[in-house]
Design an enzyme around this catalytic site. Sequence first.
Site, short mmCIF file in Angstrom:
data_model
loop_
_atom_site.label_atom_id
_atom_site.label_comp_id
_atom_site.label_asym_id
_atom_site.label_seq_id
_atom_site.Cartn_x
_atom_site.Cartn_y
_atom_site.Cartn_z
N GLY A 215 0.81 -1.21 0.00
CA GLY A 215 0.00 0.00 0.00
C GLY A 215 0.85 1.26 0.00
O GLY A 215 0.32 2.37 -0.03
N HIS A 274 7.27 -8.36 3.47
CA HIS A 274 7.41 -7.01 2.92
C HIS A 274 8.48 -6.94 1.83
O HIS A 274 8.25 -6.45 0.73
CB HIS A 274 7.75 -6.00 4.02
CG HIS A 274 6.75 -5.95 5.14
ND1 HIS A 274 5.42 -6.20 4.94
CD2 HIS A 274 6.88 -5.67 6.46
CE1 HIS A 274 4.78 -6.07 6.10
NE2 HIS A 274 5.65 -5.76 7.03
N LYS A 360 16.75 -4.44 12.81
CA LYS A 360 16.21 -3.57 13.86
C LYS A 360 17.37 -3.04 14.68
O LYS A 360 18.45 -3.62 14.69
CB LYS A 360 15.26 -4.38 14.75
CG LYS A 360 14.02 -4.83 13.98
CD LYS A 360 12.84 -5.03 14.88
CE LYS A 360 11.58 -5.28 14.07
NZ LYS A 360 10.67 -4.15 14.02
N ARG A 365 16.83 4.85 9.98
CA ARG A 365 15.54 4.27 9.62
C ARG A 365 15.27 4.59 8.16
O ARG A 365 15.20 5.76 7.78
CB ARG A 365 14.44 4.88 10.49
CG ARG A 365 13.07 4.44 10.08
CD ARG A 365 11.93 5.02 10.87
NE ARG A 365 10.71 4.68 10.14
CZ ARG A 365 10.00 5.53 9.43
NH1 ARG A 365 10.32 6.80 9.40
NH2 ARG A 365 8.92 5.13 8.76
N LYS A 366 15.18 3.58 7.34
CA LYS A 366 14.80 3.81 5.94
C LYS A 366 14.46 2.49 5.25
O LYS A 366 14.84 1.41 5.72
CB LYS A 366 15.91 4.53 5.18
CG LYS A 366 17.15 3.73 4.90
CD LYS A 366 18.10 4.52 4.01
CE LYS A 366 19.38 3.74 3.80
NZ LYS A 366 20.40 4.46 3.06
N ARG A 394 13.53 5.37 -2.96
CA ARG A 394 13.44 5.52 -1.51
C ARG A 394 11.98 5.39 -1.10
O ARG A 394 11.16 6.26 -1.39
CB ARG A 394 14.01 6.89 -1.12
CG ARG A 394 13.78 7.28 0.32
CD ARG A 394 14.59 6.45 1.30
NE ARG A 394 15.96 6.87 1.37
CZ ARG A 394 16.42 7.71 2.31
NH1 ARG A 394 15.64 8.19 3.23
NH2 ARG A 394 17.70 8.06 2.30
N MET A 403 18.55 8.98 -9.43
CA MET A 403 19.44 8.21 -10.28
C MET A 403 20.84 8.78 -10.10
O MET A 403 21.06 9.97 -10.39
CB MET A 403 18.98 8.45 -11.71
CG MET A 403 19.10 7.31 -12.59
SD MET A 403 18.17 7.79 -14.05
CE MET A 403 18.17 6.29 -14.90
C1 BG6 Z 1 5.52 -4.69 10.52
C2 BG6 Z 1 6.53 -5.40 11.36
O1 BG6 Z 1 4.92 -5.58 9.62
O2 BG6 Z 1 6.18 -3.65 9.80
C3 BG6 Z 1 7.22 -4.44 12.30
O3 BG6 Z 1 5.87 -6.42 12.11
C4 BG6 Z 1 7.80 -3.26 11.54
O4 BG6 Z 1 8.26 -5.10 13.01
C5 BG6 Z 1 6.76 -2.66 10.61
O5 BG6 Z 1 8.24 -2.30 12.48
C6 BG6 Z 1 7.39 -1.63 9.70
O6 BG6 Z 1 6.41 -0.97 8.95
P1 BG6 Z 1 6.70 0.50 8.38
O7 BG6 Z 1 5.49 0.79 7.56
O8 BG6 Z 1 6.86 1.39 9.56
O9 BG6 Z 1 7.95 0.41 7.58
#
Ligand code: BG6
Length: 515
Positions: A215, A274, A360, A365-366, A394, A403
């Site tokens: 999504g 994911h 983790k 965070r990215k 990104r 690019m």
């Molecule tokens: C969830 C995981 O599916 O996705 C979590 O269970 C994670 O561990 C999260 O933090 C990350 O989602 P987003 O949308 O913040 O990247």
Amino acid sequence: MAANGEWHCEKRAFSKIESFSQEKENNVTETGCLSIIVLGASGDLAKKKTFPALFNLYQQGFLQLNDVHIFGYSRTKLFDDELKERIRGYLPVGNKVSCNVSEFLQLIKYVSGAYDSREGFQELDKAISEHETSKKSTQGTCRRLFYLALPPSVYPQVCKMIKAYCTNQSDVGGWTRVVVEKPFGKDLASAEELSSQIGELFDEPQIYRIDHYLGKELVQNLLVLRFANRFFLPLWNRDNIANVQIVFREDFGTEGRGGYFDQYGIIRDIIQNHLLQVFCLVAMEKPVSTKPEHIRDEKVKVLQSVNPIVDEDVVLGQYRGYRDDPTVPDDSNTPTFATVILHIHNERWEGVPFILKAGKALNSRKAEIRVQFKDVPGDIFKCSKQGRNELVIRLQPSEAIYMKLTVKQPGLEMAATQSELDLSYRQRYQGIVIPEAYERLILDTIKGDQQHFVRRDELKAAWEIFTPLVQRIESGNLQAIEYEAGSRGPDEADQLLEKAGYVQTHGYIWIPPTL
Ligand code: BG6
């Protein structure tokens, strides 16, 4: 008035996005009285994601006051108002669109009951039917959307109850749909068992398996980017691409969910779902059309072309301090970090490593996709000194497509340098609000568009790739290496990347533009 104007603009923008999405394959109704039933209404997922997403849809006019009612169901004994107060604090207010929280909350009715209670579900059905009757719905036009914000262990039970007591009985033209969330099983066998249990009760077109990465705006852009641009068509293959990275990094640890996380680990939590979904969209062949089934057919094919994962292509990590969580066993070998290389055995990708990396408690965070191109043959400008061409998508935060390329350094000297063509969303699409993943996916469910949901055979193929690996980890054959919280993860992961042929560019850094 101004706020209303904005609201209409957004709605128009949305319809455009939808317009190419699909042709309807069947004639189920997309209008009429709509009941959205959130099961697990008092839980975390419902509070933090489901209700805020419904609220956003309501604000943008996608849920009509006259047709829609929202029902919350869970075991906790609560009055309507108590549930509403719990939800209120999580509703995103303060953006540009005018909002009316109280009006939205009026749409919600709460029913409490156990997940195996006949009486509870009969009560729920009564409440839904009363709503449908009050709207004077024509027979067969009622729509019931059940959102299971629940642990998967209760899915079969709850689905049985829905089927027995709450299914839209006058189904000609109306519908009943069920939305479920990962984790869908822990391995191939348990996922298949869950699929069969739910599959006995509902047909595949009624089941919406959410992977919220599907999504995300930039994930949804992938097919357009790849198949609507002449630029990419001839380059997207083993002749030009050296390697692909799909990366997820979080700068916080398991924070209070250690006990839950320990039973899953980063591969089941992030990579098998994911990142693998993103992988499919990057690597699949062009579908026959944009119809959901055509797209999902291609995703399954590429998953089925992935070679078995070998231990040499895996580095696991666990951050120091993870086991301090009292709910995590002292001897846990559960990875909180993993780099896994996938190889696709087909004509387009033979020999190109797809590096899936998730961690983790890292230093940033990215989430991004990094497509690295091969060196320029017959290089007269010493381009390899500047670094290779890369296309970076990104996903978050600071959504962008850029690019990296070699250009002449402006000035009198004839020197080459690395720069970028940058499509940064915040700058290019000022004033456009990027919808939340859940918002979009719930809307798709209402519209009956399954493109951005995981089909049963896709899920099976995904587990076929990862089950042997998670089993080797659980039997202790593969050990997680300890890394410092707040670091890049284990050094061994960087060494694996280098071995796979990834060439890091030194001295270049992409800076997201600020407005
Ligand atoms: C969830 C995981 O599916 O996705 C979590 O269970 C994670 O561990 C999260 O933090 C990350 O989602 P987003 O949308 O913040 O990247």
